[in-house]
Design an enzyme around this catalytic site. Sequence first.
Site, PDB file in Angstrom:
ATOM      1  N   CYS A 211       2.108  18.596  54.566  1.00 10.75           N
ATOM      2  CA  CYS A 211       1.867  19.929  54.275  1.00 10.75           C
ATOM      3  C   CYS A 211       2.510  20.623  55.638  1.00 10.75           C
ATOM      4  O   CYS A 211       2.561  20.170  56.976  1.00 10.75           O
ATOM      5  CB  CYS A 211       0.356  20.608  54.069  1.00 10.75           C
ATOM      6  SG  CYS A 211      -0.669  19.855  55.239  1.00 10.75           S
TER       7      CYS A 211
ATOM      8  N   CYS B  11      -4.783  24.875  61.707  1.00 11.97           N
ATOM      9  CA  CYS B  11      -3.859  25.632  60.633  1.00 11.97           C
ATOM     10  C   CYS B  11      -4.302  26.879  60.395  1.00 11.97           C
ATOM     11  O   CYS B  11      -5.153  26.955  60.245  1.00 11.97           O
ATOM     12  CB  CYS B  11      -4.101  24.666  59.358  1.00 11.97           C
ATOM     13  SG  CYS B  11      -2.883  25.390  57.982  1.00 11.97           S
TER      14      CYS B  11
ATOM     15  N   HIS C  35     -17.293  16.681  56.467  1.00 13.06           N
ATOM     16  CA  HIS C  35     -15.637  16.597  56.881  1.00 13.06           C
ATOM     17  C   HIS C  35     -15.682  17.628  58.180  1.00 13.06           C
ATOM     18  O   HIS C  35     -16.302  18.663  58.217  1.00 13.06           O
ATOM     19  CB  HIS C  35     -14.921  17.053  55.561  1.00 13.06           C
ATOM     20  CG  HIS C  35     -13.602  17.067  55.726  1.00 13.06           C
ATOM     21  ND1 HIS C  35     -12.694  18.136  56.694  1.00 13.06           N
ATOM     22  CD2 HIS C  35     -12.500  16.268  55.337  1.00 13.06           C
ATOM     23  CE1 HIS C  35     -11.656  17.653  56.301  1.00 13.06           C
ATOM     24  NE2 HIS C  35     -11.305  16.692  55.613  1.00 13.06           N
TER      25      HIS C  35
ATOM     26  N   GLU D  93     -13.350  19.667  59.004  1.00 11.91           N
ATOM     27  CA  GLU D  93     -13.054  21.032  58.605  1.00 11.91           C
ATOM     28  C   GLU D  93     -14.357  21.859  58.221  1.00 11.91           C
ATOM     29  O   GLU D  93     -14.778  23.105  58.469  1.00 11.91           O
ATOM     30  CB  GLU D  93     -11.942  21.208  57.609  1.00 11.91           C
ATOM     31  CG  GLU D  93     -11.548  22.668  57.307  1.00 11.91           C
ATOM     32  CD  GLU D  93     -10.604  22.532  55.997  1.00 11.91           C
ATOM     33  OE1 GLU D  93      -9.739  21.801  56.001  1.00 11.91           O
ATOM     34  OE2 GLU D  93     -10.851  23.552  55.375  1.00 11.91           O
TER      35      GLU D  93
ATOM     36  N   THR E 238     -10.324  23.683  52.585  1.00 12.43           N
ATOM     37  CA  THR E 238      -9.118  24.013  52.208  1.00 12.43           C
ATOM     38  C   THR E 238      -8.429  22.911  51.121  1.00 12.43           C
ATOM     39  O   THR E 238      -7.471  23.170  50.580  1.00 12.43           O
ATOM     40  CB  THR E 238      -8.080  24.117  53.178  1.00 12.43           C
ATOM     41  OG1 THR E 238      -7.995  23.048  53.956  1.00 12.43           O
ATOM     42  CG2 THR E 238      -8.469  25.346  53.731  1.00 12.43           C
TER      43      THR E 238
ATOM     44  N   CYS F 186      -5.921  26.897  50.164  1.00 10.74           N
ATOM     45  CA  CYS F 186      -4.586  26.693  50.752  1.00 10.74           C
ATOM     46  C   CYS F 186      -3.344  26.427  49.858  1.00 10.74           C
ATOM     47  O   CYS F 186      -3.657  25.740  48.795  1.00 10.74           O
ATOM     48  CB  CYS F 186      -4.735  25.388  51.694  1.00 10.74           C
ATOM     49  SG  CYS F 186      -3.480  24.329  51.914  1.00 10.74           S
TER      50      CYS F 186
ATOM     51  N   SER G 293      -9.269  13.786  52.016  1.00 10.87           N
ATOM     52  CA  SER G 293      -9.919  14.702  51.045  1.00 10.87           C
ATOM     53  C   SER G 293      -8.924  15.028  49.894  1.00 10.87           C
ATOM     54  O   SER G 293      -9.107  14.981  48.744  1.00 10.87           O
ATOM     55  CB  SER G 293     -10.758  15.876  51.703  1.00 10.87           C
ATOM     56  OG  SER G 293     -11.129  16.612  50.534  1.00 10.87           O
ATOM     57  N   ASN G 294      -7.815  15.558  50.245  1.00 11.08           N
ATOM     58  CA  ASN G 294      -6.737  16.144  49.351  1.00 11.08           C
ATOM     59  C   ASN G 294      -6.234  15.029  48.720  1.00 11.08           C
ATOM     60  O   ASN G 294      -5.879  15.290  47.514  1.00 11.08           O
ATOM     61  CB  ASN G 294      -5.710  17.014  50.040  1.00 11.08           C
ATOM     62  CG  ASN G 294      -4.802  16.172  50.604  1.00 11.08           C
ATOM     63  OD1 ASN G 294      -3.622  15.823  50.265  1.00 11.08           O
ATOM     64  ND2 ASN G 294      -5.035  16.025  52.226  1.00 11.08           N
TER      65      ASN G 294
ATOM     66  N   SER H   1      -1.390  14.473  54.247  1.00 13.47           N
ATOM     67  CA  SER H   1      -1.327  13.795  55.588  1.00 13.47           C
ATOM     68  C   SER H   1      -0.294  12.486  55.506  1.00 13.47           C
ATOM     69  O   SER H   1      -0.701  11.818  56.386  1.00 13.47           O
ATOM     70  CB  SER H   1      -2.599  13.376  56.165  1.00 13.47           C
ATOM     71  OG  SER H   1      -3.530  13.075  54.994  1.00 13.47           O
TER      72      SER H   1
HETATM   73  S1  SF4 Z   1      -3.730  21.093  53.635  1.00 18.01           S
HETATM   74 FE1  SF4 Z   1      -5.050  21.788  55.652  1.00 18.01          FE
HETATM   75  S2  SF4 Z   1      -3.682  21.554  57.268  1.00 18.01           S
HETATM   76 FE2  SF4 Z   1      -2.339  21.372  55.411  1.00 18.01          FE
HETATM   77  S3  SF4 Z   1      -1.743  23.614  55.097  1.00 18.01           S
HETATM   78 FE3  SF4 Z   1      -3.641  23.419  53.963  1.00 18.01          FE
HETATM   79  S4  SF4 Z   1      -5.160  23.800  55.471  1.00 18.01           S
HETATM   80 FE4  SF4 Z   1      -3.211  23.603  56.442  1.00 18.01          FE
END
Ligand code: SF4
Length: 400
Positions: A55, A144, A172, A174, A242, A280, A311-312, A373
Site C-alpha cells: 500500500c 502513515c 498490535h 498500531e 486501519t 484506510c 493483520s490486513n 505488506s
Molecule cells: S494499511 Fe496501514 S500503512 Fe498501509 S496505507 Fe493503510 S494505514 Fe497506511
Amino acid sequence: MPSVIFRKGLDLKAAVASELAQDYRSALVDELKASDYTHRSGRMTLHLAREFGFCYGVDRAVDYAYQTRRKFPDKRVFLTGEIIHNPHVNDKLRASGVRFLDDPGESAAALGTDDVVILPAFGVTVGTLAQFDRQGCTLVDTTCGSVLNVWKAVRRYAEHGFTSVIHGKIHHEETRATASQALKSPRGPFLVVLDRVEAEAVCRYIRHGGDRAVFLEAFGEAMSPGFDPDRDLSRVGLANQTTMLMTESLEVGDLFRVALGERYGAEAIDDHFRAFDTICSATQDRQDAVVALLREHPLDLMVVVGGYNSSNTLNLARMCAERVPTYHIADDDCLVSPVEIRHRPVGSKAEVASSGWLPPSGPLRVGLTAGASTPDNLVGAVILRLAACADALPPSPVNS
Ligand code: SF4
C-alpha cells in the site's frame, strides 16, 4: 538534546529507486497488470485481485528506510521493531545493516545522540517517542498518514470528553500507538474491542449496566488505566486499527450508535456518540478487490500471500475463506509440491501442512491476492510456483 526528526524522507528517493525495484519489483506481476490481471499457464488460469500488495504507506516506509541507510552509512540505524509485517522485507533491512530494537541483546535505553531510529508505518506510542526524544536520537518517522488521521480523531475525542473505543487488536503496534494518543489528554479513556462479540458485550453494559468487576476482568489490558465502565461509556467516539475488516468496523460503529441511542435517546445521540471515517483507503481497496474477484470469477481455490502476523492479510484470507477453499501462505516455499502445502488456516495461530490442495485434473481456476505488506517479487514467485505445481499434475482430459 531534542531529536532531529525527518518526516518527509531524506531527499534520496531517486538514489534508492533502483535498489528498491531490484529488491521488490516483479516483471511478471507488471506484465499481468497489463494483461487484465490474468495469467494462463497449462491448465491453470490465475486471476489476480485488482488491488493487492504494498500500500502507499508501506511503500513510503520501506523507501524511507532505504534512504536512511544511504544517508547515514557510518551511523547505527535502528528500527523499533518490524517496519512492516513481512519477514522478507525485514530480513532485507537487517542484511543492509539496520538493527531491530526488539532483537535479543538490543536495548532502546542504550541509544544516544549518534544513533538513528526509524519509526514504522504503524507508528509508536507517545511514551516511546518521548523516550527517543529525551535521548536525542535522530528520528526518521514513517508513520502513515492514514494512521495519523486516526490519531487526530482520538485526540479530538479525548479533548471533547469522549472515550475512544478502538476496533483493533490490543497487542498490535498500531492499536497501542493509537490508544496512547488518547492519554495525551488529562482525561482520555480508551477501550479496545476486538470484534463484534466484544462490541456487543460492551453495548449490553451501556444499555443495562452490569457487573463492573466482571467487565474490568474481561477487558483487562484493553482499557486505559483507571477505566470505569459506569463513568466512561456514556460518551463514545469510534476509531479503528486501519487494517481491520472494514465491514466489521462499520458494524461495531453501528452497534454503539444504536446502544447509546437506546440508552440516552435518539435526540441526544450527538452528545453521546461520534465517529469519523478512519478506515484506510488502501485496506478498503484491497478488501473491495477481493469481493469483486470472488464475484466475477468462479474459482477452485484462493491463495493469499502475506506475513502470518499481518493483520490486513489475515482479514483478506478470512473474507476469501467464507466463499472458496483458501490458503494463506507466507511465500512461494509454502507451495511444497503439487500435493503438499504449508499455510495458516483462518482462525488458527500456527502454520500447518495440508495435502491434496490442488484439484488433480481438469481446468484449474486460481484467485490470488496479497496483503499490504507483501512485495510484488514475492507475488511473482508464488505465481511461477503455482504454475509449476499445476503443470506437474497429470494433464486434464479436456486439455490433453
Ligand atoms: S494499511 Fe496501514 S500503512 Fe498501509 S496505507 Fe493503510 S494505514 Fe497506511
